[in-house]
Write a protein that holds these residues in place. Structure first.
Motif, PDB file in Angstrom:
ATOM      1  N   ALA A  45       0.842  -1.206   0.000  1.00 62.58           N
ATOM      2  CA  ALA A  45       0.000   0.000   0.000  1.00 62.58           C
ATOM      3  C   ALA A  45       0.873   1.251   0.000  1.00 62.58           C
ATOM      4  CB  ALA A  45      -0.928  -0.015   1.211  1.00 62.58           C
ATOM      5  N   PRO A  46       1.619   1.471  -1.087  1.00 65.02           N
ATOM      6  CA  PRO A  46       2.544   2.614  -1.120  1.00 65.02           C
ATOM      7  C   PRO A  46       1.834   3.958  -0.985  1.00 65.02           C
ATOM      8  CG  PRO A  46       2.316   1.620  -3.300  1.00 65.02           C
ATOM      9  CD  PRO A  46       1.662   0.690  -2.335  1.00 65.02           C
ATOM     10  N   GLU A  47       0.598   4.030  -1.410  1.00 62.97           N
ATOM     11  CA  GLU A  47      -0.128   5.306  -1.297  1.00 62.97           C
ATOM     12  C   GLU A  47      -0.411   5.651   0.161  1.00 62.97           C
ATOM     13  OE1 GLU A  47      -3.018   2.109  -0.978  1.00 62.97           O
ATOM     14  OE2 GLU A  47      -1.365   2.474  -2.388  1.00 62.97           O
ATOM     15  N   PHE A  48      -0.609   4.642   1.008  1.00 60.41           N
ATOM     16  CA  PHE A  48      -0.826   4.908   2.433  1.00 60.41           C
ATOM     17  C   PHE A  48       0.495   5.226   3.137  1.00 60.41           C
ATOM     18  CE2 PHE A  48      -0.878   3.323   6.847  1.00 60.41           C
ATOM     19  CZ  PHE A  48      -1.816   4.207   7.381  1.00 60.41           C
ATOM     20  N   THR A  49       1.507   4.416   2.919  1.00 58.07           N
ATOM     21  CA  THR A  49       2.780   4.648   3.620  1.00 58.07           C
ATOM     22  C   THR A  49       3.434   5.948   3.182  1.00 58.07           C
ATOM     23  OG1 THR A  49       3.928   3.233   2.009  1.00 58.07           O
ATOM     24  CG2 THR A  49       3.204   2.207   4.070  1.00 58.07           C
ATOM     25  N   ALA A  50       3.060   6.472   2.011  1.00 63.70           N
ATOM     26  CA  ALA A  50       3.612   7.759   1.582  1.00 63.70           C
ATOM     27  C   ALA A  50       3.184   8.889   2.509  1.00 63.70           C
ATOM     28  CB  ALA A  50       3.186   8.056   0.143  1.00 63.70           C
ATOM     29  N   LYS A  51       2.073   8.701   3.227  1.00 65.24           N
ATOM     30  CA  LYS A  51       1.608   9.743   4.144  1.00 65.24           C
ATOM     31  C   LYS A  51       1.670   9.299   5.609  1.00 65.24           C
ATOM     32  CE  LYS A  51      -3.251   8.397   3.519  1.00 65.24           C
ATOM     33  NZ  LYS A  51      -4.609   8.838   3.138  1.00 65.24           N
ATOM     34  N   LEU A  52       2.345   8.168   5.855  1.00 61.85           N
ATOM     35  CA  LEU A  52       2.459   7.645   7.220  1.00 61.85           C
ATOM     36  C   LEU A  52       3.758   8.124   7.866  1.00 61.85           C
ATOM     37  CD1 LEU A  52       1.479   5.744   9.509  1.00 61.85           C
ATOM     38  CD2 LEU A  52       2.709   3.884   8.348  1.00 61.85           C
ATOM     39  N   GLN A  53       3.656   8.586   9.100  1.00 66.09           N
ATOM     40  CA  GLN A  53       4.836   9.032   9.852  1.00 66.09           C
ATOM     41  C   GLN A  53       4.791   8.427  11.253  1.00 66.09           C
ATOM     42  OE1 GLN A  53       7.272  11.640   8.515  1.00 66.09           O
ATOM     43  NE2 GLN A  53       8.315  10.254   9.914  1.00 66.09           N
ATOM     44  N   LEU A  54       5.858   7.709  11.633  1.00 65.84           N
ATOM     45  CA  LEU A  54       5.993   7.165  12.986  1.00 65.84           C
ATOM     46  C   LEU A  54       6.970   8.032  13.757  1.00 65.84           C
ATOM     47  CD1 LEU A  54       4.816   4.701  11.361  1.00 65.84           C
ATOM     48  CD2 LEU A  54       6.089   3.243  12.938  1.00 65.84           C
ATOM     49  N   ASP A  55       6.499   8.620  14.850  1.00 58.78           N
ATOM     50  CA  ASP A  55       7.327   9.507  15.674  1.00 58.78           C
ATOM     51  C   ASP A  55       7.680   8.810  16.979  1.00 58.78           C
ATOM     52  OD1 ASP A  55       7.234  11.536  13.799  1.00 58.78           O
ATOM     53  OD2 ASP A  55       5.480  12.495  14.688  1.00 58.78           O
ATOM     54  N   PHE A  56       8.969   8.708  17.255  1.00 67.02           N
ATOM     55  CA  PHE A  56       9.474   8.108  18.486  1.00 67.02           C
ATOM     56  C   PHE A  56      10.153   9.204  19.305  1.00 67.02           C
ATOM     57  CE2 PHE A  56       8.935   4.631  15.622  1.00 67.02           C
ATOM     58  CZ  PHE A  56       8.639   3.521  16.413  1.00 67.02           C
ATOM     59  N   VAL A  57       9.720   9.332  20.566  1.00 65.93           N
ATOM     60  CA  VAL A  57      10.151  10.459  21.400  1.00 65.93           C
ATOM     61  C   VAL A  57      10.666   9.946  22.741  1.00 65.93           C
ATOM     62  CG1 VAL A  57       9.393  12.575  22.549  1.00 65.93           C
ATOM     63  CG2 VAL A  57       8.451  11.965  20.326  1.00 65.93           C
ATOM     64  N   GLY A  58      11.756  10.547  23.228  1.00 60.27           N
ATOM     65  CA  GLY A  58      12.267  10.216  24.561  1.00 60.27           C
ATOM     66  C   GLY A  58      12.802   8.813  24.663  1.00 60.27           C
ATOM     67  N   THR A  59      13.455   8.342  23.608  1.00 54.49           N
ATOM     68  CA  THR A  59      13.863   6.940  23.534  1.00 54.49           C
ATOM     69  C   THR A  59      15.127   6.619  24.320  1.00 54.49           C
ATOM     70  OG1 THR A  59      14.981   7.469  21.458  1.00 54.49           O
ATOM     71  CG2 THR A  59      12.758   6.540  21.313  1.00 54.49           C
ATOM     72  N   ASN A  60      15.885   7.646  24.707  1.00 53.44           N
ATOM     73  CA  ASN A  60      17.162   7.426  25.377  1.00 53.44           C
ATOM     74  C   ASN A  60      17.182   8.241  26.659  1.00 53.44           C
ATOM     75  OD1 ASN A  60      19.928   7.294  26.133  1.00 53.44           O
ATOM     76  ND2 ASN A  60      20.522   6.995  23.992  1.00 53.44           N
ATOM     77  N   TYR A  61      17.469   7.583  27.787  1.00 53.44           N
ATOM     78  CA  TYR A  61      17.472   8.281  29.069  1.00 53.44           C
ATOM     79  C   TYR A  61      18.774   9.015  29.348  1.00 53.44           C
ATOM     80  CZ  TYR A  61      13.104   6.065  30.607  1.00 53.44           C
ATOM     81  OH  TYR A  61      11.801   5.679  30.733  1.00 53.44           O
TER      82      TYR A  61
END
Length: 436
Positions: free
Chosen positions: A264-280
């Motif tokens: 589904a390249p049309e969906f993943t083109a607008k998908l963003q995964l944000d990872f925050v505070g991953t390292n202490y």
């Protein structure tokens, strides 16, 4: 009203995972017959990041005694800089002064600064108080969880800390009148180590859910400022550490996303995964943990990582403005994420990736906004990857009754958690102290 001294070396305005049991309970202790006093380290000499709004959200009429730990820079010259070492003697002196002012029926240690637990035995012997320990994590693991490659800091210092922890835990547990733990796995470990502690001295108690935090965030109009707002994008958010025990689970997630990108390249083109505070680690020493794993699986363009820790209410704002939330568990079965209820209370669709025996599984499955994908021992199991794919499909078109979440969460509310704590305090304070 009976008196409880709460030892929580990290305390708001310090933002750390181990502050939240006490923070969310302070408004309720008096309701159940206990007057709290908090003993903590002054933020100027603590560790972690300062979060002024976290302090502003506190109940204002509780006595908080702040002490200065030894200077970190000076201590590092002698080979130690951890808060546990720097705060031990100052906490002991301040606590002893408090005992000379009034009698405390119970001392409640709620922290992952585990070395402070030894003060329980010293104060019990000297002042005859009851002692309750809160195990939010294991104090030490045998065999050690980390390897030479994953140990924080130098390997020899890590092994020395683990050896010292083994002896100090045994010393401290001789004073335990009761032990609270977030996971039954921790209790199984402790009862195996210390046969003089029977099952009646343990209670499994997850962190309490505090819906007032979202009300405070909205009332204060707190916005997330970590990532730019892009209305056309679909944003899935994860906030919290991403240790080596989570990388195999992230790898399984990114493999599923790589397959989705092909389908589904049309969906993943607008998908963003944000990872925050991953390292202490502190800001000057931090580094990215998630993006290298995403790159290894060919989905680096879908992932953004902000490794530095962020303010607590900023994290809630991230959840509040997301399209979905990710909950990443651990390969260790006993792990329960402290952020579980904060995520659920956002009332967003959640994809939760947990070990099948994690205590979080039985809780999470009760909520309509959580899709669970679990593995037995190895996140590389094909069934786990297939279940993740099903969860991703559910996130894309999630439908659930958000109104049912409030009723379902009541047994784990901050009020209910505080009532359980106070029932323990009532029970142990009704008995004469054992000799230690």
């Amino acid at each position: 009203m009976r008196q409880v001294l709460i030892v929580s070396p990290r305390f708001p305005p310090i933002n750390a995972a181990d502050v939240h049991r006490v923070r969310t309970s302070l408004a309720y202790y008096r309701r159940f017959g206990w007057e709290p006093t908090v003993l903590c380290v002054d933020p100027a000499t603590s560790d972690g990041i300062e979060d002024a709004m976290l302090a502003q959200a506190l109940t204002s009429d509780v006595r908080v005694v702040r002490i200065r730990a030894w200077d970190e820079a000076r201590c590092r010259r002698f080979g130690f800089g951890q808060l546990s070492y720097r705060s031990l003697l100052p906490l002991y002196r301040a606590g002893s002064r408090l005992f000379r002012e009034r009698r405390y029926d119970v001392v409640f240690f709620s922290t992952t600064v585990f070395m402070s637990f030894v003060l329980g035995r010293l104060w019990k012997r000297r002042f005859g108080c009851k002692i309750v320990y809160d195990f939010q994590d294991p104090w030490y693991s045998d065999p050690p969880i980390n390897t030479r490659e994953t140990a924080p800091g130098s390997w020899w210092k890590y092994r020395l800390d683990q050896s010292l922890a083994r002896h100090l835990e045994r010393f401290a547990m001789r004073a335990a009148d009761h032990v609270i733990a977030v996971s039954p796995a921790y209790i199984a470990t402790l009862t195996g180590r210390y046969p003089w502690l029977d099952a009646s001295k343990f209670t499994v108690l997850p962190f309490g859910a505090n819906a007032d935090d979202y009300s405070f965030m909205r009332k204060q109009d707190i916005k997330q400022t970590i990532f730019p707002t892009e209305p056309h994008m679909v944003r899935w958010v994860y906030a919290g550490r991403a240790g080596s025990d989570m990388i195999p689970i992230l790898a399984a997630l990114f493999q599923a996303l790589a397959a989705l990108k092909a389908q589904a390249p049309e969906f993943t083109a607008k998908l963003q995964l944000d990872f925050v505070g991953t390292n202490y680690a502190s800001p000057e020493r931090t580094y990215k943990l998630v993006e290298p794993t995403a790159r290894a699986h060919g989905v680096q363009e879908l992932v953004r990582e902000h490794p530095e820790r962020v303010a607590y209410f900023q994290t809630l704002a991230l959840y509040d403005t997301s399209d979905a939330i990710l909950l990443i568990g651990s390969v260790h079965a006993g792990y329960t994420p402290s952020k579980l209820f904060s995520c659920i209370l956002a009332k967003k669709p959640i994809l939760a990736l947990f070990h099948r025996r994690s205590p979080a599984v039985e809780i999470a499955r009760r909520f309509p906004n959580v899709f669970l994908a679990t593995f037995d021992d190895n996140p590389a199991e094909p069934q786990f990857r297939n279940r993740i794919a099903e969860g991703i499909a559910w996130l894309r078109a999630a439908s659930f009754d958000a109104g049912a979440i409030d009723a379902a969460i009541e047994p784990w509310s901050a009020k209910a958690s505080t009532e359980a704590q106070c029932a323990i305090f009532d029970r142990i304070s009704a008995h004469t102290s054992d000799t230690t």
